[in-house]
Design a protein around this motif. Structure first.
Motif, PDB file in Angstrom:
ATOM      1  N   UNK A 109       0.818  -1.212   0.000  1.00  0.00           N
ATOM      2  CA  UNK A 109       0.000   0.000   0.000  1.00  0.00           C
ATOM      3  C   UNK A 109       0.850   1.259   0.000  1.00  0.00           C
ATOM      4  N   UNK A 110       0.251   2.324  -0.531  1.00  0.00           N
ATOM      5  CA  UNK A 110       0.822   3.662  -0.465  1.00  0.00           C
ATOM      6  C   UNK A 110      -0.302   4.583   0.000  1.00  0.00           C
ATOM      7  N   UNK A 111      -0.101   5.203   1.144  1.00  0.00           N
ATOM      8  CA  UNK A 111      -1.053   6.180   1.663  1.00  0.00           C
ATOM      9  C   UNK A 111      -0.504   7.571   1.379  1.00  0.00           C
ATOM     10  N   UNK A 142       2.924  25.944  14.790  1.00  0.00           N
ATOM     11  CA  UNK A 142       3.028  24.699  14.030  1.00  0.00           C
ATOM     12  C   UNK A 142       1.710  24.393  13.356  1.00  0.00           C
ATOM     13  N   UNK A 143       1.800  23.593  12.298  1.00  0.00           N
ATOM     14  CA  UNK A 143       0.622  23.061  11.632  1.00  0.00           C
ATOM     15  C   UNK A 143       0.463  21.600  12.012  1.00  0.00           C
ATOM     16  N   UNK A 144      -0.758  21.175  12.232  1.00  0.00           N
ATOM     17  CA  UNK A 144      -1.065  19.762  12.416  1.00  0.00           C
ATOM     18  C   UNK A 144      -1.472  19.262  11.037  1.00  0.00           C
ATOM     19  N   UNK A 145      -0.747  18.270  10.529  1.00  0.00           N
ATOM     20  CA  UNK A 145      -0.981  17.840   9.158  1.00  0.00           C
ATOM     21  C   UNK A 145      -1.397  16.371   9.101  1.00  0.00           C
ATOM     22  N   UNK A 146      -1.903  15.991   7.942  1.00  0.00           N
ATOM     23  CA  UNK A 146      -2.307  14.612   7.703  1.00  0.00           C
ATOM     24  C   UNK A 146      -1.076  13.707   7.666  1.00  0.00           C
ATOM     25  N   UNK A 147      -1.320  12.423   7.741  1.00  0.00           N
ATOM     26  CA  UNK A 147      -0.251  11.435   7.658  1.00  0.00           C
ATOM     27  C   UNK A 147       0.569  11.658   6.393  1.00  0.00           C
TER      28      UNK A 147
END
Length: 159
Positions: A109-111, A142-147
């Motif tokens: 898989x690639x997310x 800071x930014x909270x980012x997706x995986x």
């Protein structure tokens, strides 16, 4: 065996229905009637495509591609421009391939294929930045980012 396709759309108009005041009291509202709720995009779209095929030796191959898009959101519901800022729209794409034989399967898989920095929350510099007047010289912005892009292999055995 065969192909499957799905498409989804969500419209959310998540807003306050009255002014909100601090639980400790005060005459000034901390959030106003009609303010958009944080983290709730107005528009979200999902799309997925799966295709399966069984080989002559009985191995089932399944390929999957899926994507997610969300429109821009707000960081907070407060009236403070130091905290309540707009967050940009983003999209995430994933893909996987699975081979299954009897009770064993292996999935590659690639997310987040394109390594999108989907911002889901923000501590702004105006809120968490340097403040020499009070002896703080760091910067907690800071930014909270997706995986981030993640590549992996999953092995499964069904008992």
């Amino acid at each position: 065996a065969g192909a499957q396709f799905s498409l989804g759309y969500t419209y959310t108009d998540a807003k306050l229905t009255q002014d909100v005041f601090a639980p400790t009291g005060g005459a000034t509202p901390v959030a106003l009637d009609g303010a958009r709720l944080p983290g709730a995009p107005k528009h979200a779209v999902t799309i997925a495509l799966n295709h399966s095929h069984t080989l002559a030796n009985g191995v089932l191959l399944t390929g999957r591609v899926n994507g997610y898009y969300q429109s821009g959101t707000r960081n907070a519901v407060t009236t403070s421009p130091r905290i309540n800022v707009g967050l940009p729209p983003f999209q995430i794409w994933n893909a996987s391939a699975t081979a299954t034989f009897d009770r064993v399967s292996a999935t590659l898989f690639v997310k987040n294929i394109f390594n999108a920095d989907g911002v889901t929350g923000r501590f702004t510099e105006a809120y968490m930045g340097t403040a020499p007047a009070v002896g703080y010289y760091g910067n907690g912005a800071k930014d909270l980012i997706t995986l981030p892009r993640t590549i992996g292999l999953a092995l499964d055995y069904a008992f």
